[in-house]
Scaffold this motif. Structure first.
Motif, PDB file in Angstrom:
ATOM      1  N   LEU B  10      -4.809   2.168 -11.071  1.00  0.00           N
ATOM      2  CA  LEU B  10      -3.766   3.235 -10.988  1.00  0.00           C
ATOM      3  C   LEU B  10      -4.389   3.621  -9.248  1.00  0.00           C
ATOM      4  N   THR B  13      -2.666   8.655  -4.853  1.00  0.00           N
ATOM      5  CA  THR B  13      -2.366   9.283  -3.766  1.00  0.00           C
ATOM      6  C   THR B  13      -2.242  10.886  -3.037  1.00  0.00           C
ATOM      7  N   LEU B  56       2.389  13.152  -5.375  1.00  0.00           N
ATOM      8  CA  LEU B  56       2.487  12.024  -6.262  1.00  0.00           C
ATOM      9  C   LEU B  56       0.387  12.257  -6.616  1.00  0.00           C
ATOM     10  N   SER B  59      -0.440   6.515  -9.993  1.00  0.00           N
ATOM     11  CA  SER B  59       0.779   5.649 -10.478  1.00  0.00           C
ATOM     12  C   SER B  59       0.522   4.286 -10.271  1.00  0.00           C
ATOM     13  N   ASP B  65       6.223  -4.249 -11.954  1.00  0.00           N
ATOM     14  CA  ASP B  65       6.319  -3.649 -10.520  1.00  0.00           C
ATOM     15  C   ASP B  65       6.391  -4.906  -9.464  1.00  0.00           C
ATOM     16  N   GLY B 105       6.862   0.716  -6.890  1.00  0.00           N
ATOM     17  CA  GLY B 105       6.410   1.248  -7.516  1.00  0.00           C
ATOM     18  C   GLY B 105       7.056   2.371  -8.450  1.00  0.00           C
ATOM     19  N   GLU B 107       6.459   4.344 -11.893  1.00  0.00           N
ATOM     20  CA  GLU B 107       5.935   5.329 -12.280  1.00  0.00           C
ATOM     21  C   GLU B 107       4.582   5.965 -11.856  1.00  0.00           C
ATOM     22  N   ALA B 108       5.107   7.793 -12.505  1.00  0.00           N
ATOM     23  CA  ALA B 108       3.525   8.256 -11.501  1.00  0.00           C
ATOM     24  C   ALA B 108       3.617   9.619 -12.583  1.00  0.00           C
ATOM     25  N   ALA B 137       6.994   5.380  -6.542  1.00  0.00           N
ATOM     26  CA  ALA B 137       5.692   5.629  -6.804  1.00  0.00           C
ATOM     27  C   ALA B 137       4.693   6.267  -5.925  1.00  0.00           C
ATOM     28  N   TRP B 138       4.492   4.430  -4.817  1.00  0.00           N
ATOM     29  CA  TRP B 138       3.943   4.351  -4.347  1.00  0.00           C
ATOM     30  C   TRP B 138       3.805   5.153  -2.782  1.00  0.00           C
ATOM     31  N   ALA B 162       0.591   9.408 -16.484  1.00  0.00           N
ATOM     32  CA  ALA B 162       0.572   8.748 -15.199  1.00  0.00           C
ATOM     33  C   ALA B 162       1.307   6.918 -16.205  1.00  0.00           C
TER      34      ALA B 162
END
Lengths: 352, 352
Positions: B10, B13, B56, B59, B65, B105, B107-108, B137-138, B162
């Protein structure tokens, strides 16, 4: 007497010795040519109160019958200790008259010649099929529990009735049990020239469902294609043609981009992998045979991203899992399809 | 900052540049190490009336991914032409500032910092997850449609939240969707040390369902076994142990002859064939991953005579096929499992 009928051999079990019992039997599993014997037994006594005597008229040889004799099939006939070899009859080829035997054969049409005192549903002259697996079809007659039999309508021929319990219901129920097919939908099947494959072609055509039918290449491939088209096949392809990458586009043209919802497999091996690649999203692949003896090998992505579901289908299991009423319902439905000529094999009957 | 958490990395961010947008982006599919760039973009305008701004917080990197970036996954993020590279920011490593980009990404966990005038369901300070796949997500923040988000309860940690949308629901829904498991039943799974595998162990244990868990042999195998047992694994076996023919009898002793009803596969290849041989009659094999990249190869007899059914499972599809209410129901259920400590990874979080 020996009959050839579609994919199957049928032999007539009528005999001049109406009293003695003749049967094709074996002691132990193995190569049928080595372990099977034709044997004469002492006449059976009168049927018990709940039994009927059935004179067997015609019995097919299904491929699974060979597997049962070989001992590689999960179904087996019961060991018969009630059969007494006829005194003086030949015990050729090492057959041991002292041992209990199995009677071969799983499917037959017979006629009731005598009914026990408690039997209400059958009388002499009624034509019947077995309503239970592995009762032993390759005999001149049998005493059987009335509950193990089902009546055949008068307008259904012996030849049609002798093969109505296994292959046509397999085709009908595979088409119905895994997905809902609408007229105009497409399915694909291999082994399309098998008895089940031919029934699939005919029943699908009766439902307005399009079929892509795969067969092996052979010298008389054009005749086979003509014959399967005459049964109602929408398209017939050899496995070689299917493996050609350009065929994907061709098939998309045929289906007008409509996705193929059902695949029926009786072969296995790499051609089945290729066939499965033609299925659309959310499709079902149903296996009911394994003529290549090779496994089914599929990319995981077919399951995860195309949401493929793979099933097996075994008609014996269906019958075991369902009630007498359900079974009689299926026989009635098949007789109706036969009557309407929607199921009618291109019979190749050979008489001696 | 970089976090390691269970099977996943993870990355935080959070950033000192609260205004500029930083994101991990790519122009074209390929090896992530070659095609991904960290890039600073001009600040986004205020969220639209139906949008919220989400900062965010954490993530994960799921294996899928990587596949999305490689372009071998059927899901893809939308091409972002709304992101304008910040004037003067570095365009190192050949990154082309003129081209639209994808944000990586899937998922977050984020926190709402600003809500559009028409948004009623979220206010600043609400913690949210994405309720739609591949939103990107990133990134440090995003302006997203409120309808694409779901609220996270206050007592669920950022780290748990997350990673709550993909792996725990995959485990829960695979256990529930294909067969009915009762306490005392047995299942078998491979890749048991994956994030989904660990969730399966925990949720099955919570249901009273026994698990046989397959993992690769490795130098620290004993530690892994201890860890999986601590999560609730009934048995842990290496693939080598499973392939030993004597193991069939051993497993029968464990299960007391009870048949194994469900197999979960994220590997494929020959070990999956072996695993499937342990399943009982009428069992289901569900594939949700393909870490070996080898196909699934199974004898036809498993389908016909053991009545095996093979399915795929893809959580993205489940979400697409279900209503908002169904999706929120699953998030609530997962949060409840987390709250009860029934789903709690043995987190390996690495901070810089």
């Amino acid at each position: 007497m020996n009959f050839r009928f579609g994919q199957k051999s049928l032999f007539s079990t009528s005999s001049r010795q109406n009293n003695a019992l003749r049967a094709l039997v074996y002691h132990k599993n193995g190569n049928p040519a080595e372990v099977m014997r034709a044997q004469t037994f002492e006449p059976l006594g009168k049927p018990g109160p709940s039994q009927v005597r059935v004179k067997l008229l015609l019995s097919p040889i299904n491929p699974a019958d060979i597997n049962v004799i070989e001992g590689v099939y999960p179904d087996a006939p019961i060991l018969r200790s009630d059969l007494v070899p006829k005194a003086g009859a030949s015990s050729s080829l090492g057959y041991d008259r002292e041992k209990p035997v199995f009677v071969g054969g799983n499917e037959a049409i017979g006629v009731v010649t005598d009914a026990g005192t408690a039997v209400q549903e059958f009388k002499a002259g009624d034509r019947v099929i077995f309503d239970k697996s592995q009762l032993g079809a390759w005999a001149t007659y049998q005493n059987l529990e009335a509950a193990q039999l089902a009546k055949v309508d008068e307008d259904i021929s012996d030849v049609a009735a002798a093969t109505m319990r296994i292959n046509p219901p397999t085709a009908l129920l595979m088409l119905r049990s895994f997905t809902t097919l609408q007229p105009g939908d497409w399915i694909i099947q291999n082994g399309a020239n098998s008895a089940v494959g031919q029934a699939v072609i005919q029943i699908a055509a009766a439902l307005g469902v399009n079929t892509i039918n795969l067969v092996r290449n052979r010298p008389d491939i054009n005749n086979l294609m003509i014959r399967l088209h005459a049964l109602g096949a929408t398209r017939v392809l050899t496995y070689n043609e299917l493996a050609d990458k350009a065929m994907k586009q061709e098939v998309k043209k045929w289906t007008n981009g409509k996705s193929i919802k059902l695949g029926l497999n009786c072969v296995g091996g790499k051609d089945t992998t290729t066939m499965t690649g033609y299925l659309g999203k959310d499709a079902h692949l149903v296996s009911y045979g394994a003529m290549s003896k090779s496994p089914i090998s599929l990319p995981t992505s077919y399951f995860i991203f195309k949401n493929l579901t793979c099933h097996g289908y075994w008609q014996s299991k269906w019958y075991n899992d369902h009630s007498k009423a359900d079974r009689l319902g299926v026989y009635a439905e098949i007789m109706d399809l036969i009557r309407q000529k929607k199921v009618s094999y291109a019979a190749r009957v050979t008489e001696p």
